[in-house]
Design a protein around this motif. Structure first.
Motif, PDB file in Angstrom:
ATOM      1  N   ARG A 272       2.510  -0.704 -39.109  1.00 17.04           N
ATOM      2  CA  ARG A 272       1.813  -1.204 -37.932  1.00 17.04           C
ATOM      3  C   ARG A 272       1.582  -0.093 -36.904  1.00 17.04           C
ATOM      4  O   ARG A 272       0.514  -0.003 -36.308  1.00 17.04           O
ATOM      5  N   PHE A 273       2.590   0.734 -36.706  1.00 11.10           N
ATOM      6  CA  PHE A 273       2.565   1.682 -35.597  1.00 11.10           C
ATOM      7  C   PHE A 273       1.714   2.914 -35.887  1.00 11.10           C
ATOM      8  O   PHE A 273       0.943   3.358 -35.026  1.00 11.10           O
ATOM      9  N   ALA A 274       1.849   3.501 -37.061  1.00 11.04           N
ATOM     10  CA  ALA A 274       1.102   4.724 -37.394  1.00 11.04           C
ATOM     11  C   ALA A 274       0.822   4.772 -38.887  1.00 11.04           C
ATOM     12  O   ALA A 274       1.395   5.592 -39.612  1.00 11.04           O
ATOM     13  N   ALA A 364      11.931  17.422 -27.699  1.00 10.18           N
ATOM     14  CA  ALA A 364      10.663  16.694 -27.615  1.00 10.18           C
ATOM     15  C   ALA A 364      10.581  15.529 -28.595  1.00 10.18           C
ATOM     16  O   ALA A 364      10.120  14.442 -28.226  1.00 10.18           O
ATOM     17  N   LEU A 365      11.000  15.721 -29.827  1.00  7.43           N
ATOM     18  CA  LEU A 365      10.883  14.634 -30.800  1.00  7.43           C
ATOM     19  C   LEU A 365      11.790  13.470 -30.432  1.00  7.43           C
ATOM     20  O   LEU A 365      11.372  12.309 -30.477  1.00  7.43           O
ATOM     21  N   ARG A 366      13.016  13.770 -30.056  1.00 13.52           N
ATOM     22  CA  ARG A 366      13.943  12.691 -29.654  1.00 13.52           C
ATOM     23  C   ARG A 366      13.380  11.932 -28.450  1.00 13.52           C
ATOM     24  O   ARG A 366      13.440  10.687 -28.410  1.00 13.52           O
ATOM     25  N   ALA A 367      12.843  12.660 -27.490  1.00 17.56           N
ATOM     26  CA  ALA A 367      12.288  12.009 -26.309  1.00 17.56           C
ATOM     27  C   ALA A 367      11.120  11.103 -26.681  1.00 17.56           C
ATOM     28  O   ALA A 367      10.969  10.008 -26.127  1.00 17.56           O
ATOM     29  N   ALA A 373       7.090   3.725 -24.390  1.00 16.91           N
ATOM     30  CA  ALA A 373       5.644   3.724 -24.170  1.00 16.91           C
ATOM     31  C   ALA A 373       4.905   4.769 -25.002  1.00 16.91           C
ATOM     32  O   ALA A 373       3.678   4.809 -24.991  1.00 16.91           O
ATOM     33  N   SER A 374       5.623   5.618 -25.725  1.00 17.59           N
ATOM     34  CA  SER A 374       4.958   6.703 -26.442  1.00 17.59           C
ATOM     35  C   SER A 374       4.158   6.192 -27.628  1.00 17.59           C
ATOM     36  O   SER A 374       4.474   5.171 -28.235  1.00 17.59           O
ATOM     37  N   ASP A 378       0.679  10.768 -28.785  1.00 20.80           N
ATOM     38  CA  ASP A 378       1.523  11.614 -27.934  1.00 20.80           C
ATOM     39  C   ASP A 378       2.256  12.667 -28.755  1.00 20.80           C
ATOM     40  O   ASP A 378       2.393  13.823 -28.324  1.00 20.80           O
ATOM     41  N   LEU A 379       2.762  12.291 -29.927  1.00 22.32           N
ATOM     42  CA  LEU A 379       3.455  13.272 -30.762  1.00 22.32           C
ATOM     43  C   LEU A 379       2.467  14.263 -31.358  1.00 22.32           C
ATOM     44  O   LEU A 379       2.749  15.466 -31.436  1.00 22.32           O
ATOM     45  N   ASP A 380       1.307  13.775 -31.757  1.00 23.84           N
ATOM     46  CA  ASP A 380       0.276  14.680 -32.254  1.00 23.84           C
ATOM     47  C   ASP A 380      -0.118  15.705 -31.190  1.00 23.84           C
ATOM     48  O   ASP A 380      -0.341  16.877 -31.494  1.00 23.84           O
TER      49      ASP A 380
END
Length: 400
Positions: A272-274, A364-367, A373-374, A378-380
């Motif tokens: 669902r998410f990605a 960064a990844l953990r955050a 809300a991410s 945002d990770l990309d």
């Protein structure tokens, strides 16, 4: 095709350049010739004056099963030469160790991942060779994960034994190429040479690992090509309370294992998410009961990765994002789940830092996982510029 060790042994113009030199070999169980003779035996049989050997993490014999298990120095019982451990009392070779040879042959099979400690061992050897006036030859071997690049760059100040320098998690280089990058990045003045492979085709059949060579574990839990391809993602589970499958026959080939998480629900949430981040491999539910390590003797529900056979798409598979997605799905389904190991767990001997941040070279990844809300975008947005920067930085170093 030929690996570096096979070229050295079969080309007299190369082998003769070691005549009159004291030679050290840095090796592990996968340091073998095409006919599966260990490099140490093959070099001595060829008349090379091998005066010492060095073993990285898990030892020259590869007998240390778990992480952070040190190996002692020893004397080889057959050849009577010292075998120095670079994962024992020291990680960096000492002056005494460096005095044992003139030329250091580095013949370690790598997995193509920043956190795999053989990368850092190469850097330390180059630095000490520069300091002591020694020569380093990398006997090059394939990057079994091939050329794809993925992940954020290590943040300066977050260096460790599993993060030698600002490179992404999946770096796309062979060890010979990595040596050139280290020398340039750190400004090292060292006599360095790569005995390149003949006819390695990183984008050909096998997508990095040649189909005519058998797989030998370079470390005890690197059991097959599927693990090598998935490792740039699954290694992050070492910073989590979830099981990475240690204590089973297929470690580091799962996205997680836990007795209190519904794997099917996590997979559905990932889709669902990605959904695009699941491309390139097959994911299936499985169960295991680890005989040791996390959740030992408890039944764990898990998701298994199959980056192999008809399910594998080399260009589409992105293990770092896939693993991040698994963490994110767990966080969305179980908001209060204690995913991350705490600061009391000293990952690779670091202090006062979370293991997941050591592994990723920053927070960064953990955050991103923990931010309700991410989004995938945002990770990309964090990783894509770093990946593009790295590809441009290494473009002139590629030997194949």
């Amino acid at each position: 095709m030929k690996f570096g060790i096979d070229r050295l042994l079969t080309e007299p113009d190369l082998l003769n350049q070691l005549s009159g030199k004291r030679v050290a070999l840095v090796a592990h169980p996968a340091s073998v010739t095409a006919d599966l003779t260990h490099s140490l035996d093959a070099l001595i049989a060829a008349g090379v004056n091998v005066t010492s050997a060095f073993g990285p993490q898990h030892g020259l014999k590869g007998d240390k099963q778990d992480n952070m298990v040190e190996t002692a120095d020893e004397t080889d019982p057959h050849y009577g030469i010292p075998v120095f451990s670079l994962y024992g009392e020291v990680r960096r070779p000492t002056g005494q160790m460096m005095s044992s040879a003139d030329v250091f042959l580095f013949d370690l099979q790598d997995l193509g991942c920043r956190i795999y400690t053989f990368v850092t061992t190469l850097l330390y050897l180059l630095e000490e060779s520069a300091r002591h006036g020694k020569s380093v030859w990398v006997l090059d071997r394939p990057n079994p994960a091939g050329r794809p690049v993925e992940g954020t760059l290590l943040v300066p100040g977050h260096e460790s034994f599993v993060g030698a320098a600002p490179m992404p998690m999946r770096h796309g280089l062979t060890m010979g190429e990595m040596g050139h990058w280290f020398i340039r990045h750190f400004g090292l003045d060292v006599d360095y040479r790569v005995i390149a492979m003949h006819h390695w085709l990183p984008e050909g059949p096998g997508h990095g690992w040649p189909t005519d060579r058998v797989w030998i574990n370079p470390s005890p839990n690197a059991a097959n090509l599927n693990m090598a391809r998935a490792y740039a993602g699954t290694v992050m589970i070492e910073g989590a309370t979830l099981s990475e499958g240690r204590g089973t026959t297929r470690p580091l080939e799962v996205l997680f294992g836990a007795p209190d998480i519904d794997a099917q629900a996590v997979l559905a949430e990932m889709r669902r998410f990605a959904p695009a981040w699941l491309a390139g491999s097959a994911i299936r539910e499985c169960w295991f009961e680890p005989t040791f390590h996390k959740h030992a003797h408890r039944l764990c529900n898990a998701l298994m990765i199959h980056a192999e056979g008809p399910f594998y798409d080399h260009d589409a598979f992105r293990p770092w994002r896939l693993q991040a997605l698994a963490f994110k799905a767990i966080r969305r389904l179980y908001p209060d789940y204690p995913i991350w190991r705490g600061k009391d767990f000293k990952y690779e001997y670091t202090d006062d830092v979370l293991a997941i941040d050591v592994i990723n070279g920053g927070p960064a990844l953990r955050a991103w996982v923990d931010d309700a809300a991410s989004t995938p975008g945002d990770l990309d947005a964090l990783a894509a510029p770093d990946e593009a920067h790295w590809r441009a930085e290494i473009a002139d170093l590629l030997l194949y």
